[in-house]
Design a protein around this motif. Sequence first.
Motif, PDB file in Angstrom:
ATOM      1  N   SER A  93       0.943  -1.275  -0.022  1.00 30.81           N
ATOM      2  CA  SER A  93       0.165  -0.062  -0.050  1.00 30.81           C
ATOM      3  C   SER A  93       0.928   1.068   0.103  1.00 30.81           C
ATOM      4  O   SER A  93       0.821   2.081  -0.571  1.00 30.81           O
ATOM      5  CB  SER A  93      -1.082  -0.003   1.232  1.00 30.81           C
ATOM      6  OG  SER A  93      -1.696  -1.079   1.372  1.00 30.81           O
ATOM      7  N   ASP A 175      -4.146   1.631 -14.714  1.00 25.11           N
ATOM      8  CA  ASP A 175      -5.179   2.085 -13.712  1.00 25.11           C
ATOM      9  C   ASP A 175      -5.596   3.380 -13.890  1.00 25.11           C
ATOM     10  O   ASP A 175      -5.086   4.342 -13.680  1.00 25.11           O
ATOM     11  CB  ASP A 175      -5.050   1.695 -12.382  1.00 25.11           C
ATOM     12  CG  ASP A 175      -6.219   1.837 -11.454  1.00 25.11           C
ATOM     13  OD1 ASP A 175      -7.320   1.897 -12.169  1.00 25.11           O
ATOM     14  OD2 ASP A 175      -5.942   1.376 -10.306  1.00 25.11           O
ATOM     15  N   SER A 177      -8.887   4.350 -12.637  1.00 14.75           N
ATOM     16  CA  SER A 177      -9.861   4.479 -11.926  1.00 14.75           C
ATOM     17  C   SER A 177      -9.667   5.715 -10.662  1.00 14.75           C
ATOM     18  O   SER A 177      -8.310   6.191 -10.646  1.00 14.75           O
ATOM     19  CB  SER A 177      -9.991   3.204 -10.865  1.00 14.75           C
ATOM     20  OG  SER A 177      -9.010   2.976 -10.202  1.00 14.75           O
ATOM     21  N   GLY A 179      -8.397   7.906  -8.065  1.00 12.91           N
ATOM     22  CA  GLY A 179      -7.523   7.589  -7.027  1.00 12.91           C
ATOM     23  C   GLY A 179      -6.983   6.268  -7.050  1.00 12.91           C
ATOM     24  O   GLY A 179      -6.234   5.667  -5.991  1.00 12.91           O
ATOM     25  N   ARG A 180      -6.802   5.707  -8.241  1.00 15.23           N
ATOM     26  CA  ARG A 180      -6.264   4.230  -8.330  1.00 15.23           C
ATOM     27  C   ARG A 180      -6.746   3.211  -7.393  1.00 15.23           C
ATOM     28  O   ARG A 180      -6.191   2.346  -6.780  1.00 15.23           O
ATOM     29  CB  ARG A 180      -4.657   4.250  -8.176  1.00 15.23           C
ATOM     30  CG  ARG A 180      -3.919   4.287  -9.519  1.00 15.23           C
ATOM     31  CD  ARG A 180      -4.024   5.551 -10.262  1.00 15.23           C
ATOM     32  NE  ARG A 180      -4.013   6.891  -9.804  1.00 15.23           N
ATOM     33  CZ  ARG A 180      -4.124   8.071 -10.069  1.00 15.23           C
ATOM     34  NH1 ARG A 180      -4.922   8.057 -11.225  1.00 15.23           N
ATOM     35  NH2 ARG A 180      -3.579   8.989  -9.730  1.00 15.23           N
ATOM     36  N   SER A 181      -8.179   3.541  -7.252  1.00 20.18           N
ATOM     37  CA  SER A 181      -9.038   2.528  -6.532  1.00 20.18           C
ATOM     38  C   SER A 181      -9.074   1.036  -6.776  1.00 20.18           C
ATOM     39  O   SER A 181      -8.892   0.113  -6.150  1.00 20.18           O
ATOM     40  CB  SER A 181     -10.405   2.992  -6.224  1.00 20.18           C
ATOM     41  OG  SER A 181     -10.970   2.990  -7.495  1.00 20.18           O
ATOM     42  N   ARG A 182      -8.842   0.864  -8.141  1.00 18.26           N
ATOM     43  CA  ARG A 182      -8.850  -0.565  -8.490  1.00 18.26           C
ATOM     44  C   ARG A 182      -7.393  -1.432  -8.052  1.00 18.26           C
ATOM     45  O   ARG A 182      -7.518  -2.471  -7.697  1.00 18.26           O
ATOM     46  CB  ARG A 182      -8.899  -0.649 -10.026  1.00 18.26           C
ATOM     47  CG  ARG A 182     -10.308  -0.203 -10.383  1.00 18.26           C
ATOM     48  CD  ARG A 182     -10.362  -0.342 -11.932  1.00 18.26           C
ATOM     49  NE  ARG A 182     -10.245  -1.759 -12.555  1.00 18.26           N
ATOM     50  CZ  ARG A 182      -9.842  -2.090 -13.847  1.00 18.26           C
ATOM     51  NH1 ARG A 182      -9.525  -1.114 -14.623  1.00 18.26           N
ATOM     52  NH2 ARG A 182      -9.692  -3.419 -14.220  1.00 18.26           N
ATOM     53  N   ARG A 184      -5.763  -0.069  -5.429  1.00 16.15           N
ATOM     54  CA  ARG A 184      -5.989  -0.852  -4.054  1.00 16.15           C
ATOM     55  C   ARG A 184      -6.688  -1.723  -3.614  1.00 16.15           C
ATOM     56  O   ARG A 184      -6.313  -2.700  -2.712  1.00 16.15           O
ATOM     57  CB  ARG A 184      -6.634   0.618  -3.314  1.00 16.15           C
ATOM     58  CG  ARG A 184      -5.979   1.985  -3.530  1.00 16.15           C
ATOM     59  CD  ARG A 184      -4.895   2.190  -2.569  1.00 16.15           C
ATOM     60  NE  ARG A 184      -4.256   3.387  -2.800  1.00 16.15           N
ATOM     61  CZ  ARG A 184      -3.079   3.757  -2.211  1.00 16.15           C
ATOM     62  NH1 ARG A 184      -2.676   3.060  -1.222  1.00 16.15           N
ATOM     63  NH2 ARG A 184      -2.634   5.207  -2.314  1.00 16.15           N
ATOM     64  N   LEU A 185      -7.688  -2.140  -4.602  1.00 16.65           N
ATOM     65  CA  LEU A 185      -8.516  -3.191  -4.433  1.00 16.65           C
ATOM     66  C   LEU A 185      -7.727  -4.416  -4.613  1.00 16.65           C
ATOM     67  O   LEU A 185      -7.882  -5.517  -4.040  1.00 16.65           O
ATOM     68  CB  LEU A 185      -9.644  -3.113  -5.496  1.00 16.65           C
ATOM     69  CG  LEU A 185     -10.524  -4.432  -5.536  1.00 16.65           C
ATOM     70  CD1 LEU A 185     -11.281  -4.701  -4.061  1.00 16.65           C
ATOM     71  CD2 LEU A 185     -11.702  -4.491  -6.341  1.00 16.65           C
TER      72      LEU A 185
END
Length: 222
Positions: A93, A175, A177, A179-182, A184-185
């Motif tokens: 992270s 990516d 998405s 905030g680069r949420s994908r 993070r997922l």
Amino acid sequence: MTPQPAPRGDQTRQLIIDTAMRLFGEQGYEKTTMRAIATEAGLAPSNAYYYFPSKDHLVQEFYTRVQVAHREAVAPHLAGRGDLGTRLHAAMSAGVTVMDPYHAFAGKFFRVAADPASASNPFSDESEPARALSQEIFRDVVDGATTTIDPEVKEVLPELLWLAQLGVTLFWVYDRSPGRSRTRLLVDRAVPLIDRMVGLSRLRVLRPAVREALSLYRALRA
């Protein structure tokens, strides 16, 4: 005490790096010349070449700067001991967070770094210092883990986790998405799987397959 300003040479070096990173983002790596970097920084080309003989040297400095920032960001999470999954999640992270300011030009830059013959490739000899810094982060992840790990797996696990981080980085590059949420997922879901696989590698019934996989890995990296 009043903090002392950085030596002039260090300031010039940092100015060149910052200018290069901005121009790489605006113009792309291929179109950005050392002369353009020097001009934009208000320096003579000879001054820029004094600190960085080529763009590849600038790239290695960038790699190192990212890894140093990654180390600083994750250090509080690795100061004590804890289970492997928690420590690995913190490291991956933190890596995504540290890289994020450079996302705008990451795609252009990756096209150059992906060339096996390029000195900018993360597997190149020129990239070894930054690569070693990154692998050391994952060695700390493993060494401070309270999770019981098979000794043979533990020996190569830092390198394997570094390779996993490269995979996350590649996903992050593409990516789009918010905030680069994908990405993070991906980290949230992949870390428990890695943690589980490390635990399963200790099972007697899986040991022959694990030994065979480790033998293949050693042969490929030789």
